[in-house]
Design a protein around this motif. Structure first.
Motif, PDB file in Angstrom:
ATOM      1  N   SER A   1     -38.889   8.203  16.132  1.00  0.00           N
ATOM      2  CA  SER A   1     -39.960   8.912  16.845  1.00  0.00           C
ATOM      3  C   SER A   1     -39.441   9.494  18.157  1.00  0.00           C
ATOM      4  N   ASN A   2     -39.577  10.794  18.316  1.00  0.00           N
ATOM      5  CA  ASN A   2     -39.167  11.426  19.586  1.00  0.00           C
ATOM      6  C   ASN A   2     -39.996  10.887  20.736  1.00  0.00           C
ATOM      7  N   PHE A   3     -41.283  10.696  20.464  1.00  0.00           N
ATOM      8  CA  PHE A   3     -42.143  10.214  21.542  1.00  0.00           C
ATOM      9  C   PHE A   3     -41.680   8.845  22.016  1.00  0.00           C
TER      10      PHE A   3
ATOM     11  N   LYS B   1     -19.099  20.065  18.212  1.00  0.00           N
ATOM     12  CA  LYS B   1     -19.751  20.229  16.897  1.00  0.00           C
ATOM     13  C   LYS B   1     -20.681  21.434  16.886  1.00  0.00           C
ATOM     14  N   LYS B   2     -21.111  21.865  18.060  1.00  0.00           N
ATOM     15  CA  LYS B   2     -22.049  22.997  18.133  1.00  0.00           C
ATOM     16  C   LYS B   2     -21.319  24.321  18.403  1.00  0.00           C
ATOM     17  N   ARG B   3     -19.998  24.226  18.606  1.00  0.00           N
ATOM     18  CA  ARG B   3     -19.267  25.419  19.064  1.00  0.00           C
ATOM     19  C   ARG B   3     -19.373  26.588  18.083  1.00  0.00           C
TER      20      ARG B   3
ATOM     21  N   LEU C   1     -35.235  22.923  24.926  1.00  0.00           N
ATOM     22  CA  LEU C   1     -34.878  22.901  23.507  1.00  0.00           C
ATOM     23  C   LEU C   1     -33.455  22.405  23.325  1.00  0.00           C
ATOM     24  N   GLY C   2     -33.166  21.948  22.114  1.00  0.00           N
ATOM     25  CA  GLY C   2     -31.791  21.703  21.709  1.00  0.00           C
ATOM     26  C   GLY C   2     -31.483  22.658  20.566  1.00  0.00           C
ATOM     27  N   MET C   3     -30.299  22.548  20.005  1.00  0.00           N
ATOM     28  CA  MET C   3     -29.958  23.367  18.838  1.00  0.00           C
ATOM     29  C   MET C   3     -29.133  22.522  17.878  1.00  0.00           C
ATOM     30  N   GLY C   4     -29.507  22.544  16.598  1.00  0.00           N
ATOM     31  CA  GLY C   4     -28.727  21.821  15.592  1.00  0.00           C
ATOM     32  C   GLY C   4     -27.513  22.650  15.188  1.00  0.00           C
TER      33      GLY C   4
ATOM     34  N   VAL D   1     -41.981  18.662  22.127  1.00  0.00           N
ATOM     35  CA  VAL D   1     -41.746  19.929  21.411  1.00  0.00           C
ATOM     36  C   VAL D   1     -41.949  19.752  19.905  1.00  0.00           C
ATOM     37  N   ASP D   2     -41.446  18.652  19.382  1.00  0.00           N
ATOM     38  CA  ASP D   2     -41.575  18.421  17.940  1.00  0.00           C
ATOM     39  C   ASP D   2     -41.467  16.931  17.658  1.00  0.00           C
ATOM     40  N   GLU D   3     -41.943  16.568  16.490  1.00  0.00           N
ATOM     41  CA  GLU D   3     -41.989  15.134  16.176  1.00  0.00           C
ATOM     42  C   GLU D   3     -41.716  14.908  14.702  1.00  0.00           C
ATOM     43  N   ARG D   4     -41.121  13.776  14.417  1.00  0.00           N
ATOM     44  CA  ARG D   4     -40.945  13.354  13.025  1.00  0.00           C
ATOM     45  C   ARG D   4     -42.222  12.626  12.581  1.00  0.00           C
ATOM     46  N   CYS D   5     -42.589  12.793  11.316  1.00  0.00           N
ATOM     47  CA  CYS D   5     -43.819  12.163  10.826  1.00  0.00           C
ATOM     48  C   CYS D   5     -43.574  10.676  10.568  1.00  0.00           C
TER      49      CYS D   5
ATOM     50  N   GLY E   1     -28.296  25.765  13.466  1.00  0.00           N
ATOM     51  CA  GLY E   1     -29.038  26.794  14.199  1.00  0.00           C
ATOM     52  C   GLY E   1     -30.522  26.489  14.350  1.00  0.00           C
ATOM     53  N   HIS E   2     -30.969  25.308  13.890  1.00  0.00           N
ATOM     54  CA  HIS E   2     -32.407  25.021  14.066  1.00  0.00           C
ATOM     55  C   HIS E   2     -32.686  24.663  15.518  1.00  0.00           C
ATOM     56  N   THR E   3     -33.923  24.873  15.884  1.00  0.00           N
ATOM     57  CA  THR E   3     -34.382  24.432  17.191  1.00  0.00           C
ATOM     58  C   THR E   3     -35.788  23.900  17.015  1.00  0.00           C
ATOM     59  N   ALA E   4     -36.243  23.053  17.944  1.00  0.00           N
ATOM     60  CA  ALA E   4     -37.484  22.298  17.709  1.00  0.00           C
ATOM     61  C   ALA E   4     -37.379  21.734  16.285  1.00  0.00           C
ATOM     62  N   SER E   5     -38.450  21.783  15.478  1.00  0.00           N
ATOM     63  CA  SER E   5     -38.278  21.423  14.057  1.00  0.00           C
ATOM     64  C   SER E   5     -38.442  22.678  13.200  1.00  0.00           C
TER      65      SER E   5
ATOM     66  N   LEU F   1     -40.669  18.515  26.255  1.00  0.00           N
ATOM     67  CA  LEU F   1     -39.305  18.024  26.050  1.00  0.00           C
ATOM     68  C   LEU F   1     -38.995  17.840  24.567  1.00  0.00           C
ATOM     69  N   SER F   2     -37.747  18.099  24.227  1.00  0.00           N
ATOM     70  CA  SER F   2     -37.264  17.901  22.855  1.00  0.00           C
ATOM     71  C   SER F   2     -36.662  16.522  22.697  1.00  0.00           C
ATOM     72  N   GLY F   3     -36.549  16.109  21.436  1.00  0.00           N
ATOM     73  CA  GLY F   3     -35.819  14.885  21.121  1.00  0.00           C
ATOM     74  C   GLY F   3     -34.374  15.231  20.804  1.00  0.00           C
ATOM     75  N   GLY F   4     -33.746  14.410  19.977  1.00  0.00           N
ATOM     76  CA  GLY F   4     -32.331  14.605  19.658  1.00  0.00           C
ATOM     77  C   GLY F   4     -31.481  13.839  20.658  1.00  0.00           C
ATOM     78  N   SER F   5     -30.204  13.747  20.367  1.00  0.00           N
ATOM     79  CA  SER F   5     -29.337  12.919  21.223  1.00  0.00           C
ATOM     80  C   SER F   5     -28.906  13.644  22.498  1.00  0.00           C
ATOM     81  N   THR F   6     -28.803  14.971  22.451  1.00  0.00           N
ATOM     82  CA  THR F   6     -28.231  15.713  23.594  1.00  0.00           C
ATOM     83  C   THR F   6     -28.974  15.487  24.918  1.00  0.00           C
ATOM     84  N   PRO F   7     -30.308  15.593  24.954  1.00  0.00           N
ATOM     85  CA  PRO F   7     -30.959  15.556  26.275  1.00  0.00           C
ATOM     86  C   PRO F   7     -31.207  14.154  26.842  1.00  0.00           C
TER      87      PRO F   7
HETATM   88  C1  6PG Z   1     -35.257  16.827  17.450  1.00  0.00           C
HETATM   89  C2  6PG Z   1     -35.159  18.145  18.112  1.00  0.00           C
HETATM   90  C3  6PG Z   1     -34.138  19.056  17.508  1.00  0.00           C
HETATM   91  C4  6PG Z   1     -32.851  18.825  18.288  1.00  0.00           C
HETATM   92  C5  6PG Z   1     -31.654  19.338  17.528  1.00  0.00           C
HETATM   93  C6  6PG Z   1     -30.360  18.955  18.203  1.00  0.00           C
HETATM   94  O1  6PG Z   1     -36.264  16.219  17.559  1.00  0.00           O
HETATM   95  O2  6PG Z   1     -34.280  16.384  16.826  1.00  0.00           O
HETATM   96  O3  6PG Z   1     -36.166  18.614  18.793  1.00  0.00           O
HETATM   97  O4  6PG Z   1     -34.456  20.399  17.494  1.00  0.00           O
HETATM   98  O5  6PG Z   1     -32.920  19.404  19.542  1.00  0.00           O
HETATM   99  O6  6PG Z   1     -31.670  18.776  16.240  1.00  0.00           O
HETATM  100  O7  6PG Z   1     -30.230  17.571  18.109  1.00  0.00           O
HETATM  101  P1  6PG Z   1     -29.066  16.782  18.813  1.00  0.00           P
HETATM  102  O8  6PG Z   1     -29.292  16.874  20.276  1.00  0.00           O
HETATM  103  O9  6PG Z   1     -29.223  15.372  18.326  1.00  0.00           O
HETATM  104  O10 6PG Z   1     -27.791  17.426  18.386  1.00  0.00           O
END
Ligand code: 6PG
Length: 282
Positions: free
Chosen positions: A99-101, A241-243, A156-159, A87-91, A162-166, A55-61
């Motif tokens: 922390s995503n975890f 914002k992602k459109r 995954l999410g998408m910034g 999927v990815d983590e902040r240090c 265009g980034h995904t994961a980190s 699973l990814s972090g970020g606000s969307t999921p």
């Molecule tokens: C994270 C993610 C990252 C995220 C995108 C979208 O830990 O932040 O894994 O890739 O999916 O940045 O983030 P939002 O859902 O907050 O727009």
């Protein structure tokens, strides 16, 4: 005069790589994702006895994760047989708000029936966090028979960049990933597997990442090789914002170095985009 009822025309789908699911609202989208997730999980448990979910972090999921916990419609998700990966983590330490975890564990880890030994945080503040996590992944998956020693489901999410994961545009981890795929045909070009990794294949399953394009703090992230080896990859994108970025991906106007999400292309798996109407270009 009013019509007695009207039939809504189907929502137009942007032309993205893979299949595309569009729903009118983020809430309806959550239902579509959750239903697919349950189906994937049950299928994997039937076939392999377990389900490896990243699973990814970020606000969307986060609303999706909450819904999985409280909606009885998704209660049959086989949590006891699920391994939860990040999927990815902040240090940052685990008690840091970034922390995503921390966030995922507070919603899913603690409230599902996943045994704690099957929950796999990234120890991102450790110097060898990347090496440690890829070893953990490979050791957990190597028990699967050949060809199935890979993650089952990656969300995954998408910034907006265009980034995904980190994996951020032109960031060191992404460029190293693309280079390794081009040079070896392995990992990115072929299908990465836990077994091949253990046997010394020269691709990475997890990398550290930092640099100017990476939103601080530094990160630890699954690589494209790991993501593209998965059986199923879902990309959840909501909101206006992602459109513009969804339109850019649909136009295929840049490659993966500038648009990391373009590097997501499962070798022997399915890619499915999940969008709400707000995220869809006109
Ligand atoms: C994270 C993610 C990252 C995220 C995108 C979208 O830990 O932040 O894994 O890739 O999916 O940045 O983030 P939002 O859902 O907050 O727009």
């Amino acid at each position: 005069m009013h019509e007695p009822y009207s039939i809504e025309p189907p929502l137009p789908k942007p032309n993205l790589p893979g299949s595309v699911v569009v729903r009118a609202s983020a809430d309806e989208l959550i239902d579509a994702i959750a239903a697919d997730l349950v189906a994937q999980a049950m299928g994997c448990v039937r076939t392999f006895g377990d389900f490896h979910l990243a699973l990814s972090g970020g606000s969307t999921p986060m609303p999706l994760y909450r819904r999985l916990m409280y909606d009885p419609a998704y209660r049959q998700l086989p949590w006891k047989r699920t391994h939860l990966w990040i999927v990815d983590e902040r240090c940052v330490p685990f008690d840091d708000e970034r922390s995503n975890f921390k966030e995922i564990d507070e919603i899913v880890g603690i409230h599902s029936d996943i045994p704690r030994t099957q929950i796999h945080p990234i120890h991102a503040t450790e110097a060898d966090a990347d090496v440690r996590y890829e070893r953990e992944l490979a050791s957990a998956l190597i028990w699967r028979e050949k060809g199935h020693d890979r993650l089952d489901y990656v969300l995954l999410g998408m910034g907006a960049d265009g980034h995904t994961a980190s994996l951020f545009p032109r960031s060191p981890a992404l460029m190293a990933d693309l280079q390794s795929a081009a040079a070896t045909g392995g990992g990115g070009g072929g299908q990465a597997s836990a077994r091949a990794f253990k046997e010394g294949a020269d691709y990475r399953l997890v990398r550290k990442n930092g640099g100017p394009s990476v939103t601080p703090p530094d990160r630890v992230t699954m690589t494209l090789a790991t993501i593209n080896a998965a059986r199923f990859v879902g990309v959840m994108v909501t909101g206006e914002k992602k459109r513009a970025m969804v339109a850019k991906v649909a136009s295929r106007s840049a490659g993966a170095a500038d648009l990391p999400i373009m590097g997501v292309s499962p070798r022997a798996g399915e890619l499915r985009w999940y969008l709400d109407r707000d995220a869809c270009p006109e």
